[in-house]
Design a protein around this motif. Sequence first.
Motif, PDB file in Angstrom:
ATOM      1  N   GLU A 295      35.374  93.912  68.928  1.00 10.55           N
ATOM      2  CA  GLU A 295      36.061  95.097  69.028  1.00 10.55           C
ATOM      3  C   GLU A 295      36.116  95.690  70.436  1.00 10.55           C
ATOM      4  O   GLU A 295      36.817  96.633  70.799  1.00 10.55           O
ATOM      5  N   TYR A 296      35.416  95.160  71.705  1.00  9.58           N
ATOM      6  CA  TYR A 296      35.472  95.465  72.736  1.00  9.58           C
ATOM      7  C   TYR A 296      36.715  95.110  73.658  1.00  9.58           C
ATOM      8  O   TYR A 296      37.007  93.868  73.577  1.00  9.58           O
ATOM      9  N   LEU A 297      37.308  96.021  74.112  1.00 11.56           N
ATOM     10  CA  LEU A 297      38.636  95.622  74.976  1.00 11.56           C
ATOM     11  C   LEU A 297      38.238  95.009  76.312  1.00 11.56           C
ATOM     12  O   LEU A 297      39.213  94.346  76.917  1.00 11.56           O
ATOM     13  N   SER A 298      37.148  95.314  76.785  1.00 12.09           N
ATOM     14  CA  SER A 298      36.795  94.851  77.953  1.00 12.09           C
ATOM     15  C   SER A 298      36.319  93.500  78.003  1.00 12.09           C
ATOM     16  O   SER A 298      36.438  92.598  79.107  1.00 12.09           O
ATOM     17  N   GLY A 299      35.785  93.031  76.685  1.00 13.05           N
ATOM     18  CA  GLY A 299      35.385  91.559  76.924  1.00 13.05           C
ATOM     19  C   GLY A 299      34.562  91.073  77.985  1.00 13.05           C
ATOM     20  O   GLY A 299      33.610  91.705  78.113  1.00 13.05           O
ATOM     21  N   GLU A 300      34.747  89.929  78.619  1.00 16.75           N
ATOM     22  CA  GLU A 300      33.788  89.513  79.605  1.00 16.75           C
ATOM     23  C   GLU A 300      34.304  89.915  80.991  1.00 16.75           C
ATOM     24  O   GLU A 300      33.333  89.691  81.872  1.00 16.75           O
ATOM     25  N   GLU A 301      35.345  90.530  81.025  1.00 19.57           N
ATOM     26  CA  GLU A 301      35.941  90.751  82.398  1.00 19.57           C
ATOM     27  C   GLU A 301      36.093  92.342  82.514  1.00 19.57           C
ATOM     28  O   GLU A 301      36.905  92.889  82.164  1.00 19.57           O
ATOM     29  N   PRO A 302      35.050  92.899  83.195  1.00 18.76           N
ATOM     30  CA  PRO A 302      35.116  94.322  83.407  1.00 18.76           C
ATOM     31  C   PRO A 302      36.711  94.811  84.017  1.00 18.76           C
ATOM     32  O   PRO A 302      37.308  95.962  83.665  1.00 18.76           O
ATOM     33  N   ARG A 303      37.230  94.263  85.032  1.00 16.40           N
ATOM     34  CA  ARG A 303      38.328  94.728  85.688  1.00 16.40           C
ATOM     35  C   ARG A 303      39.758  94.730  84.519  1.00 16.40           C
ATOM     36  O   ARG A 303      40.334  95.571  84.472  1.00 16.40           O
TER      37      ARG A 303
ATOM     38  N   GLY B  92      37.986 105.259  69.263  1.00 15.37           N
ATOM     39  CA  GLY B  92      38.043 104.079  70.053  1.00 15.37           C
ATOM     40  C   GLY B  92      38.911 104.139  71.158  1.00 15.37           C
ATOM     41  O   GLY B  92      39.566 105.486  71.427  1.00 15.37           O
ATOM     42  N   PRO B  93      38.964 103.447  72.094  1.00 19.12           N
ATOM     43  CA  PRO B  93      38.593 101.894  72.094  1.00 19.12           C
ATOM     44  C   PRO B  93      36.973 101.828  72.307  1.00 19.12           C
ATOM     45  O   PRO B  93      36.303 102.635  72.884  1.00 19.12           O
ATOM     46  N   SER B  94      36.681 100.592  71.986  1.00 15.31           N
ATOM     47  CA  SER B  94      35.045 100.525  72.392  1.00 15.31           C
ATOM     48  C   SER B  94      35.179  99.439  73.589  1.00 15.31           C
ATOM     49  O   SER B  94      36.068  98.583  73.706  1.00 15.31           O
ATOM     50  N   VAL B  95      34.458  99.506  74.457  1.00 14.20           N
ATOM     51  CA  VAL B  95      34.401  99.082  75.959  1.00 14.20           C
ATOM     52  C   VAL B  95      33.333  98.132  76.405  1.00 14.20           C
ATOM     53  O   VAL B  95      33.438  97.825  77.742  1.00 14.20           O
ATOM     54  N   ASN B  96      32.293  98.134  75.623  1.00 13.69           N
ATOM     55  CA  ASN B  96      31.034  97.541  76.183  1.00 13.69           C
ATOM     56  C   ASN B  96      31.556  96.056  76.803  1.00 13.69           C
ATOM     57  O   ASN B  96      32.212  95.253  76.050  1.00 13.69           O
ATOM     58  N   VAL B  97      30.925  95.550  77.939  1.00 17.76           N
ATOM     59  CA  VAL B  97      31.203  94.127  78.369  1.00 17.76           C
ATOM     60  C   VAL B  97      30.294  93.121  77.699  1.00 17.76           C
ATOM     61  O   VAL B  97      29.121  93.480  77.192  1.00 17.76           O
TER      62      VAL B  97
END
Length: 85
Positions: free
Chosen positions: A33-41, A17-22
């Motif tokens: 699981e995704y740290l990026s959530g809906e906001e790539p920045r 990890g981390p998982s990062v897909n938007v």
Amino acid sequence: SALGREFRAKGANVILGPSVNVHRVARNGRNAEYLSGEEPRLGEVLVAAYVQGVQSEKVAAVVKHYALNNQETHRATVDVEVDER
């Protein structure tokens, strides 16, 4: 770095990890699981801090699911073909 210390104490030398897909599909079972959530920045900032903190404790962080992981329907059988660009 706390996560890195915890894994190191358990004898691990890598975290998957981390998982990062938007988030693109609301029903994606891995969205939580995704740290990026809906906001790539925001994901860019969070992921960099996560990786640096973990690796500061001599534990490798393996960034996962950064591309083409938003298909939940028939996920075991779907065939995704991507243009080279």
